[in-house]
Design an enzyme around this catalytic site. Structure first.
Site, short mmCIF file in Angstrom:
data_model
loop_
_atom_site.label_atom_id
_atom_site.label_comp_id
_atom_site.label_asym_id
_atom_site.label_seq_id
_atom_site.Cartn_x
_atom_site.Cartn_y
_atom_site.Cartn_z
N THR A 159 0.83 -1.41 -0.05
CA THR A 159 0.20 -0.62 0.33
C THR A 159 1.06 1.22 -0.10
O THR A 159 1.95 1.24 0.15
CB THR A 159 -0.97 -0.16 1.52
N LYS A 185 2.09 -4.93 3.41
CA LYS A 185 4.00 -4.10 3.20
C LYS A 185 3.30 -2.43 2.98
O LYS A 185 3.12 -2.19 1.84
CB LYS A 185 4.22 -4.42 2.01
N THR A 242 5.58 0.64 -10.51
CA THR A 242 5.85 -0.40 -9.29
C THR A 242 4.73 -1.16 -9.32
O THR A 242 4.94 -2.30 -9.77
CB THR A 242 5.30 0.45 -7.96
N GLU A 260 -4.25 -1.02 -8.01
CA GLU A 260 -5.20 0.11 -7.85
C GLU A 260 -4.14 1.65 -8.20
O GLU A 260 -3.47 1.89 -7.35
CB GLU A 260 -5.38 0.77 -6.34
N CYS A 295 -5.20 9.32 -5.18
CA CYS A 295 -5.32 9.80 -6.49
C CYS A 295 -6.12 9.67 -7.61
O CYS A 295 -6.62 9.77 -8.99
CB CYS A 295 -5.69 7.94 -6.73
N GLU A 394 0.97 12.27 -13.86
CA GLU A 394 -0.10 12.40 -12.81
C GLU A 394 1.51 13.09 -11.89
O GLU A 394 2.47 12.75 -11.86
CB GLU A 394 -0.38 11.27 -12.07
N1 LIG Z 1 -5.86 3.52 -7.31
C1 LIG Z 1 -5.65 4.17 -6.17
O1 LIG Z 1 -6.79 3.90 -5.19
C2 LIG Z 1 -5.04 4.66 -4.69
C3 LIG Z 1 -4.88 5.34 -3.92
C4 LIG Z 1 -4.01 6.02 -3.31
C5 LIG Z 1 -2.39 5.47 -4.27
N2 LIG Z 1 -3.12 5.93 -5.78
C6 LIG Z 1 -0.98 5.54 -5.96
O2 LIG Z 1 -0.63 5.65 -5.54
C7 LIG Z 1 0.67 6.19 -6.31
C8 LIG Z 1 1.38 7.45 -5.17
O3 LIG Z 1 1.75 6.51 -3.80
P1 LIG Z 1 3.14 5.16 -3.96
O4 LIG Z 1 4.82 6.63 -3.98
O5 LIG Z 1 3.55 4.81 -1.95
O6 LIG Z 1 3.35 4.71 -5.44
P2 LIG Z 1 4.54 3.56 -4.94
O7 LIG Z 1 4.38 3.32 -6.11
O8 LIG Z 1 5.76 4.51 -5.30
O9 LIG Z 1 4.99 2.77 -3.89
C9 LIG Z 1 3.40 1.84 -3.23
C10 LIG Z 1 4.15 0.40 -2.60
O10 LIG Z 1 4.86 0.00 -3.21
C11 LIG Z 1 6.08 -0.61 -2.64
N3 LIG Z 1 6.72 -0.47 -3.38
C12 LIG Z 1 7.41 0.07 -4.35
N4 LIG Z 1 9.09 -0.54 -5.34
C13 LIG Z 1 8.05 -2.20 -5.14
C14 LIG Z 1 8.55 -3.39 -5.56
N5 LIG Z 1 9.23 -2.92 -6.53
N6 LIG Z 1 8.38 -4.48 -5.32
C15 LIG Z 1 7.31 -5.18 -4.22
N7 LIG Z 1 6.74 -3.14 -3.56
C16 LIG Z 1 7.13 -1.98 -3.76
C17 LIG Z 1 6.57 0.43 -1.74
O11 LIG Z 1 7.24 -0.14 -0.83
C18 LIG Z 1 5.22 0.74 -1.42
O12 LIG Z 1 4.31 0.87 -0.22
C19 LIG Z 1 0.12 7.11 -6.26
O13 LIG Z 1 0.61 7.09 -8.42
C20 LIG Z 1 -1.07 7.05 -6.72
O14 LIG Z 1 -2.12 7.59 -7.51
C21 LIG Z 1 -4.08 4.91 -6.27
N1 LIG Z 2 -10.79 9.03 -0.75
C1 LIG Z 2 -9.81 8.41 -1.33
C2 LIG Z 2 -8.33 8.62 -2.16
C3 LIG Z 2 -7.56 7.04 -2.22
C4 LIG Z 2 -6.93 7.60 -3.24
O1 LIG Z 2 -5.80 8.53 -2.88
#
Ligand SMILES: NC(=O)c1ccc[n+]([C@@H]2O[C@H](COP(=O)([O-])OP(=O)(O)OC[C@H]3O[C@@H](n4cnc5c(N)ncnc54)[C@H](O)[C@@H]3O)[C@@H](O)[C@H]2O)c1
Ligand SMILES: NCCCC=O
Ligand code: NA
Length: 489
Positions: A159, A185, A242, A260, A295, A394
């Site tokens: 997450t 994680k 990722t 997601e 997001c 984004e």
């Molecule tokens: N669609 C949705 O519901 C939603 C909700 C919240 C955030 N997001 C998206 O998440 C992003 C921001 O979050 P972030 O910066 O934490 O994203 P990220 O991809 O950098 O990290 C997300 C998770 O993945 C883990 N991770 C990183 N590299 C990995 C690998 N090689 N293998 C396994 N796990 C790994 C990280 O440690 C973290 O826990 C934005 O793009 C946002 O739009 C989407």
């Molecule tokens: N309202 C919850 C949105 C989650 C994405 O970042």
């Protein structure tokens, strides 16, 4: 103004119902986004810790106290967790705000959503008991059967940092409701409240191994979880980059994933809106809540030409009222970006937009009164064309880009002109037009005359590069954490 203080608990990894030091004893500093100071540390798991957690999860599935529970028994644990979250709401909100920089008001709101999600999935867990076996009439005397729903097994939940505990809960609650054994994680950028979830699970007596929490770096803790042969599924929320890595690694084991991912959502404003100020307020909230780190942020404003100048004038007036301060301060409306890395990324997007010929109508820099912390002013960018990076990518920060349109067809084309497909919004008093846009928008979520409302009962997710699978609602239990089988009887 007085800023409430709160002690950050020092935790280890939460494995098999107890706190365990990482095998390699590594730890990661917690850096305050508001002050840039080190305010604590979290344990850093590695592959060895993943192995230990997976074994604990598999043992939980094999034991009666978790593997043979009914939905009603699991519901009791989920309700007890919800109650503890509400008991500790004020402290958890402060910890969340300290860790990721969101305002205390928003963090408290998140804690209510966390508790409500655990309660909601407790109800669904109970309902599962009557749906465990579904008889199917084959219209044959010689064959009788039924469809059986069973927990998928050991699930890896990875997450992000923007809603640390809420995004974790959107996966942990349904996974436990389904009877899976989970390994969470969270992001290394914001793990404090997820570790506190471990303490809460310990206090309510959740059977050991049912939920394990491994904090640590993505490549060091997340990647081994994805590639582990005894992890049956990965549910991921995070960036597209990722997501591709995870899907590629999981494919080697034919392991199911749900993704997601990101978004670049449009908000389309027509000139027939009843209340201009309300539309302006939704536009600001839709892009600047959580400092734009959402997001589903409606970060592309698509304005009908006839009201564009008046709308932008009003937007500029409203933006002046946004209080930028330490996120723990009362009435703070815009806190800092979560980390120095993300802060630099946001500023780079703004400078690239300038280089490509766009106009920074307001903002674009560090607020002068915030000498420390990863703060970016709420920023509006105009004179944007569809080939620019600021239109396509984004930003995940408080940056709104603007384009205008004349006709409905033009508005639809601009709205769908994105590789993402998470959410979209339309502001118009013409209900039939809103219905037309429901069909036209290529997204999973559509808002009429608002932006961002989210409901636990409704499937959350998108299309295209925003990923696949759904969080929330009954869908992510049935589609994400249960498997089907049928016996010939
Ligand atoms: N669609 C949705 O519901 C939603 C909700 C919240 C955030 N997001 C998206 O998440 C992003 C921001 O979050 P972030 O910066 O934490 O994203 P990220 O991809 O950098 O990290 C997300 C998770 O993945 C883990 N991770 C990183 N590299 C990995 C690998 N090689 N293998 C396994 N796990 C790994 C990280 O440690 C973290 O826990 C934005 O793009 C946002 O739009 C989407
Ligand atoms: N309202 C919850 C949105 C989650 C994405 O970042
Ligand atoms: Na943090």
């Amino acid at each position: 103004m007085a800023i409430p203080n709160v002690r950050i608990p020092s935790r280890q990894l939460y494995i098999d119902g107890e706190w365990r030091e990482p095998v390699k004893k590594n730890r990661i500093p917690i850096i305050s986004p508001a002050t840039e100071e080190i305010i604590g540390e979290i344990p850093a798991a590695t592959e060895e810790d993943v192995d230990i957690a997976v074994e604990a999860a598999r043992r939980a599935l094999a034991r009666d106290d978790w593997g043979s529970t009914t939905g009603a028994q699991r519901a009791k644990y989920l309700r007890a967790i919800a109650a503890k979250i509400l008991e500790r709401k004020s402290e958890l909100a402060k910890l969340e705000s300290l860790d990721c920089g969101k305002t205390l008001f928003e963090a408290a709101w998140d804690m209510d959503d966390v508790a409500a999600s655990f309660e909601y999935y407790a109800d669904l867990a109970e309902a599962l008991d009557s749906k465990r076996k579904t008889p199917v009439d084959l219209h044959l005397d010689s064959f009788k059967t039924y469809v059986l729903r069973e927990p998928l097994g050991v699930v890896g939940l990875i997450t992000p940092w923007n809603y640390p505990l809420l995004m974790a809960t959107w996966k942990v609650a349904p996974a436990l409701a389904a009877g899976c054994a989970a390994i969470l994680k969270p992001s290394e950028l914001a793990s404090i409240t997820c570790l506190e979830l471990g303490e809460i699970c310990r206090e309510v007596g959740l059977p050991p191994g049912a939920l394990n929490i491994l904090t640590g770096l993505g490549p060091e803790a997340g990647a081994p979880l994805v590639s582990h042969p005894h992890v049956d599924k990965i549910a991921f929320t995070g960036s597209g980059a990722t997501g591709v890595k995870i899907m590629t690694a999981a494919a080697q084991l034919v392991k199911p994933v749900t993704l997601e991912l990101g978004g670049k959502s449009p908000i389309v404003v027509f000139d027939d809106i009843d209340n201009l100020d309300l539309a302006v307020e939704w536009t600001l909230f839709g892009c600047f809540a959580n400092a734009g780190q959402v997001c589903s942020a409606t970060s592309r404003l698509i304005l009908q030409e006839s009201i564009a100048s008046e709308f932008l004038e009003r937007l500029l007036l409203w933006i002046k009222n946004i209080k930028i301060s330490d996120p723990l301060e009362e009435d703070c409306k815009l806190g800092p970006i979560v980390s120095s890395g993300q802060y630099e990324k946001v500023l780079k997007f703004i400078s690239k937009a300038k280089d490509e010929g766009a106009t920074i109508l307001c903002g674009g820099e560090r607020p002068q009164h915030m000498k420390k912390g990863y703060y970016v002013q709420p920023t509006i960018i105009t004179d944007v064309n569809t080939s620019m990076e600021i239109w396509k990518e984004e930003v995940f920060g408080p940056v709104l880009c603007v384009k205008t349109f004349k006709t409905e067809e033009e508005a639809i084309e601009l709205a769908n002109d994105t590789k993402y497909g998470l959410a979209s919004a339309i502001m118009s008093k013409d209900v039939e037009r809103c219905e037309r846009f429901t069909k036209a928008f290529q997204t999973g979520i559509i808002w009429f005359n608002c932006s961002q409302p989210t409901f636990t009962q409704l499937p959350w997710g998108g299309r295209k590069r925003s990923g696949f699978g759904r969080d929330l609602g009954e869908w992510n239990i049935s589609k994400c954490f249960l498997v089907l089988k049928w016996p010939q009887i």
